[in-house]
Scaffold this active site. Structure first.
Site, PDB file in Angstrom:
ATOM      1  N   SER A  32       3.203   8.111  -1.906  1.00 51.09           N
ATOM      2  CA  SER A  32       1.893   8.492  -1.400  1.00 51.09           C
ATOM      3  C   SER A  32       2.040   9.737  -0.535  1.00 51.09           C
ATOM      4  O   SER A  32       3.134  10.053  -0.050  1.00 51.09           O
ATOM      5  CB  SER A  32       1.312   7.349  -0.556  1.00 51.09           C
ATOM      6  N   TYR A  71       1.881   0.516   5.480  1.00 52.70           N
ATOM      7  CA  TYR A  71       1.809   1.320   4.261  1.00 52.70           C
ATOM      8  C   TYR A  71       2.590   2.611   4.427  1.00 52.70           C
ATOM      9  O   TYR A  71       3.395   2.992   3.568  1.00 52.70           O
ATOM     10  CB  TYR A  71       0.343   1.613   3.938  1.00 52.70           C
TER      11      TYR A  71
END
Length: 253
Positions: free
Chosen positions: A143, A157
């Site tokens: 990401s 995350y």
């Protein structure tokens, strides 16, 4: 090449979003694609679409957070096709309670188990086969949060996606001598179903400006299509209208 003469790709998290788009793009390029995920019905829908368009695809239900199941899935692919040429580690999750003020340890543990351990389990599962082949590629979908720390994705995350980047480079350091290569793909905001888990769900207008699943599908197919002598170590890709650069009420938290 596989028993059928085609390259074989294994795509986790293949039932929707980036994984689905990657599977479709790879199949269009002539790969046999095995899509994995927890929802068998979603996998079968993806397979039906690909095969309906003349591609080759199979469904293999899997929870990547189970190491034994990941190994069993890899073994089944090898038994059926004789090899694995590409692993796309796309399975990943986030949770609504993601800030320090409301984070729960159960959520943290689940993210680590899927987003990090699941990536390792699948890499480890294909490694003996790829070493034997002296050829193989891995694409780990991380990401933008794997490169840039921000508040919105949350600490769990962000931490797991940073770890995936480190894991990818570590793999290349050790396995380049065996003809293997890995790429860490780090997309900014993508309009996928995971957005529904955000504390503030982006509007349709905002999502229209984001990267779309097919953009990442094309990127995955490009990386996978490079000659074996080429290792694309990482790709950092974002929407032109990057909300991380633009402070708005919906992306502050």
């Amino acid at each position: 090449m596989s028993k059928s003469g085609k390259r074989v790709a294994w795509v986790t998290g293949g039932g929707s979003g980036i994984g689905e788009a990657g599977a479709e793009a790879l199949a269009a390029d002539g790969w046999i694609v095995v899509v994995s995920g927890r929802r068998k019905d979603a996998l079968e829908t993806v397979v039906a679409k690909i095969t309906g368009e003349g591609g080759a695809a199979e469904a293999l239900a899997l929870d990547v957070s189970n190491a034994a199941a990941a190994q069993k899935a890899a073994d089944q692919i090898v038994a059926r096709h004789g090899r694995i040429d590409l692993l796309v580690n796309n399975a990943g999750i986030n949770v609504p309670k993601r800030s320090w003020k409301d984070m729960e340890l159960e959520g943290w543990d689940r993210l680590v188990q899927v987003n990090l351990n699941g990536v390792l389990y699948c890499m480890r599962a294909v490694l003996p086969t790829m070493r034997k082949q002296q050829d193989g590629a891995i694409i780990n979908v991380s990401s933008w949060a794997g490169r840039h720390v921000s508040k919105m994705p949350g600490p769990a995350y962000t931490t797991t996606k940073h770890a995936v980047l480190a894991l990818t480079h570590s793999f290349n350091m050790d396995e380049c001598v065996n003809g293997l290569r890995a790429c860490c793909l780090m997309p900014g905001e993508v309009a996928t179903p995971i957005l529904k888990l955000r504390p503030v769900v982006p509007s349709e207008a905002e999502q229209a400006k984001m990267l779309q699943s097919e953009d990442l599908g094309r990127t995955i197919a490009f990386i996978a299509g490079m000659p074996a002598r080429v290792c694309i170590n990482e790709v950092l890709i974002s929407p032109t209208h990057n909300r991380g650069f633009i402070q708005t009420p919906n992306n502050r938290d």
